[in-house]
Design a protein around this motif. Structure first.
Motif, short mmCIF file in Angstrom:
data_model
loop_
_atom_site.label_atom_id
_atom_site.label_comp_id
_atom_site.label_asym_id
_atom_site.label_seq_id
_atom_site.Cartn_x
_atom_site.Cartn_y
_atom_site.Cartn_z
N LYS A 154 50.52 30.25 44.71
CA LYS A 154 49.19 30.79 44.99
C LYS A 154 48.84 31.91 44.07
CE LYS A 154 46.62 32.19 49.08
NZ LYS A 154 46.47 32.25 50.56
N ALA A 155 49.69 32.88 44.10
CA ALA A 155 49.19 34.14 43.21
C ALA A 155 49.02 33.62 41.82
CB ALA A 155 50.28 35.17 43.11
N ARG A 156 49.65 32.73 41.27
CA ARG A 156 49.55 32.25 39.85
C ARG A 156 48.05 31.57 39.78
NH1 ARG A 156 47.82 31.60 35.83
NH2 ARG A 156 48.65 31.02 33.85
N PHE A 157 48.04 30.31 40.71
CA PHE A 157 47.03 29.42 40.34
C PHE A 157 45.47 30.00 41.06
CE2 PHE A 157 50.96 26.81 39.62
CZ PHE A 157 50.59 26.40 38.45
N ARG A 158 45.81 30.80 41.96
CA ARG A 158 44.35 31.21 42.50
C ARG A 158 43.99 32.47 42.13
NH1 ARG A 158 43.41 30.70 49.00
NH2 ARG A 158 43.66 28.35 48.38
N TYR A 159 44.94 33.38 41.76
CA TYR A 159 44.54 34.79 41.41
C TYR A 159 45.21 35.20 40.08
CZ TYR A 159 43.95 35.23 46.34
OH TYR A 159 43.34 35.26 47.71
N SER A 198 44.77 38.40 51.07
CA SER A 198 43.17 38.95 51.02
C SER A 198 43.19 40.14 50.14
CB SER A 198 42.62 39.09 52.09
OG SER A 198 43.30 40.15 52.94
N ARG A 199 44.30 40.69 49.85
CA ARG A 199 44.40 42.04 49.16
C ARG A 199 44.70 41.99 47.65
NH1 ARG A 199 48.02 45.77 52.14
NH2 ARG A 199 47.91 47.21 50.20
N TRP A 200 45.38 40.70 47.40
CA TRP A 200 45.76 40.48 45.99
C TRP A 200 44.90 40.60 44.77
CZ3 TRP A 200 49.13 35.22 46.84
CH2 TRP A 200 50.19 35.45 47.73
N ASN A 201 43.83 40.25 45.23
CA ASN A 201 42.51 40.38 44.06
C ASN A 201 42.29 41.80 43.77
OD1 ASN A 201 41.09 38.99 42.30
ND2 ASN A 201 39.19 39.17 43.32
N ASP A 202 42.71 42.83 44.58
CA ASP A 202 42.40 44.36 44.61
C ASP A 202 43.12 44.70 43.27
OD1 ASP A 202 40.76 44.20 46.66
OD2 ASP A 202 42.03 44.91 48.10
N TYR A 203 44.29 44.05 43.00
CA TYR A 203 45.45 44.70 42.08
C TYR A 203 44.76 44.25 40.49
CZ TYR A 203 48.47 45.72 45.47
OH TYR A 203 49.18 46.33 46.76
N VAL A 204 45.08 45.30 39.60
CA VAL A 204 44.73 45.29 38.39
C VAL A 204 46.02 44.77 37.61
CG1 VAL A 204 44.24 46.50 36.17
CG2 VAL A 204 43.10 46.94 37.88
N ILE A 205 45.87 43.76 36.54
CA ILE A 205 46.82 43.29 35.96
C ILE A 205 46.78 43.80 34.34
CG2 ILE A 205 48.13 41.11 35.00
CD1 ILE A 205 48.05 41.45 38.14
N ASP A 206 47.76 44.32 33.93
CA ASP A 206 47.66 45.05 32.58
C ASP A 206 47.67 43.87 31.43
OD1 ASP A 206 47.49 47.70 33.59
OD2 ASP A 206 49.67 47.81 33.57
N ASN A 207 46.57 43.36 31.12
CA ASN A 207 46.70 42.63 30.09
C ASN A 207 45.45 42.73 28.85
OD1 ASN A 207 44.06 41.99 31.26
ND2 ASN A 207 44.97 40.16 32.42
N LYS A 208 45.43 41.89 27.93
CA LYS A 208 44.40 42.11 26.96
C LYS A 208 42.96 42.44 27.38
CE LYS A 208 42.71 40.37 22.36
NZ LYS A 208 41.61 40.65 22.72
#
Length: 373
Positions: free
Chosen positions: A40-45, A63-73
């Motif tokens: 779910k984290a991979r395909f939705r977020y 519901s809080r997963w989208n609050d996190y920043v992913i360090d990417n380009k």
């Protein structure tokens, strides 16, 4: 060859998902729920298995997963879009940053020598000439280093994450570094060879030590810095958040390295300077983040410890940000030493992973506001 490369990528991807599901935190749900969560984290977020594990998302409400920043380009591009490269280079090149600190009366460890490659390249790809105590030969090096006291910390002028950095410890007339013991002249040739291989300068700074009140929270071989983030808004410098990197074991840097170096991080309360509980991975092969109540080497309790000189640290961070208003946000690494707070470096594209782990929450909304100005 192409097939082999695709097979390697597929294996790495599958192994990541396997580790994310099979090595949970103690408070994680059962395996079928974890598998569903990773997918779910991979395909939705668009959160891959490594960040799923880093942020302990198995124990976080979706519901809080989208609050996190992913360090990417894309995240790095946000930093580059809000500040001109010529100002960012002042921070990213350590020799230039040292000169900037001296000019603006910002306390920082002194640069004892700058060792360029043997082809004499004193200019970086950004076009800035290197200024300062340049040692192009062993005689220059001896004249610069022998006049100072104490040990050395040597690092690449444009390095990041502590890559390639090492300490050189003086014991009588011998210097100990990287498993070697040699004369000071041989140390110069060793550093210059590394400069030749990487075609970048190396700088030698005086090695610093942790404040007496913090030594029980650090390893004897590395000083952990406070990472304190500042930003500019309407011409004023502001504080955002802070963590401290707590060193452990025998490593020579405080880099958290996505939890792969054995070090810990702890959130710092901006008002009081008190530490929250520490966090580290119980595995170096894969991030299995768990709370750490006491320093593993000393038994010192982490949570509740108040950092010494905290008001001075905050004041220094704001002073440093005001000295470079053209760079809209900076992550400062500040060491708290017996001589007071010292700025070791600034980071114009600072990662949010360790900060979010330390604070156990995501900072996406706050960062979007900083990027908008």
């Amino acid at each position: 060859m192409i097939l082999k490369r695709h097979f390697r990528r597929a294996y790495t991807c599958a192994r990541g998902y396997y580790l994310a599901v099979s090595q949970p935190n103690p408070d994680a749900p059962r395996v079928t729920t974890r598998l569903h969560g990773v997918l779910k984290a991979r395909f939705r977020y668009r959160i891959g298995p490594r960040y799923y594990s880093l942020y302990r998302l198995a124990s976080v409400e979706p519901s809080r997963w989208n609050d996190y920043v992913i360090d990417n380009k894309a995240y790095g591009d946000n930093f580059r879009s809000i500040s001109e490269e010529r100002f960012r280079s002042i921070i990213n090149r350590k020799s230039l940053f040292f000169a900037h600190c001296v000019h603006h009366s910002l306390p920082t460890p002194p640069v004892r020598a700058i060792i360029p490659p043997s082809n004499g390249a004193h200019t970086g790809g950004d076009g800035f000439d290197i200024t300062g105590p340049v040692a192009t030969n062993a005689r220059d090096w001896l004249g610069l280093v022998q006049t100072g006291e104490g040990d050395l910390f040597i690092k690449s002028d444009d390095g990041a994450y502590g890559d390639g950095a090492f300490s050189a410890i003086r014991q009588s007339d011998r210097w100990h570094y990287c498993g070697r013991a040699s004369s000071l002249s041989d140390l110069f040739y060793y550093v210059r060879e590394r400069a030749n291989r990487s075609q970048t300068c190396f700088i030698a700074q005086s090695r610093i030590h942790a404040h007496d009140e913090l030594r029980s929270l650090m390893s004897p071989t590395a000083v952990g810095c406070v990472r304190i983030v500042t930003y500019m808004r309407e011409g004023e410098a502001h504080l955002f958040c802070a963590e401290i990197k707590l060193t452990a074991g025998n490593g020579e840097t405080d880099n958290f390295g996505l939890a792969a170096n054995g070090n810990m991080v702890a959130a710092v309360d901006m008002d009081s300077g008190r530490l929250a509980v520490g966090y580290a991975s119980r595995s170096l092969a894969w991030p299995v983040i768990q709370p750490i109540a006491e320093h593993p080497d000393t038994g010192k309790r982490i949570e509740g410890t108040r950092l010494p000189l905290w008001e001075e640290v905050k004041s220094l961070a704001l002073q440093a940000q005001r000295s470079l208003p053209e760079v809209k946000t900076i992550g400062w690494d500040i060491a708290i030493t017996p001589e007071g707070p010292l700025i070791l470096e600034g980071n114009t594209t600072y990662g949010l992973a360790s900060l979010q782990i330390a604070h156990q929450r995501g900072f996406k909304r706050e960062m979007e506001q900083i990027f908008r100005g």
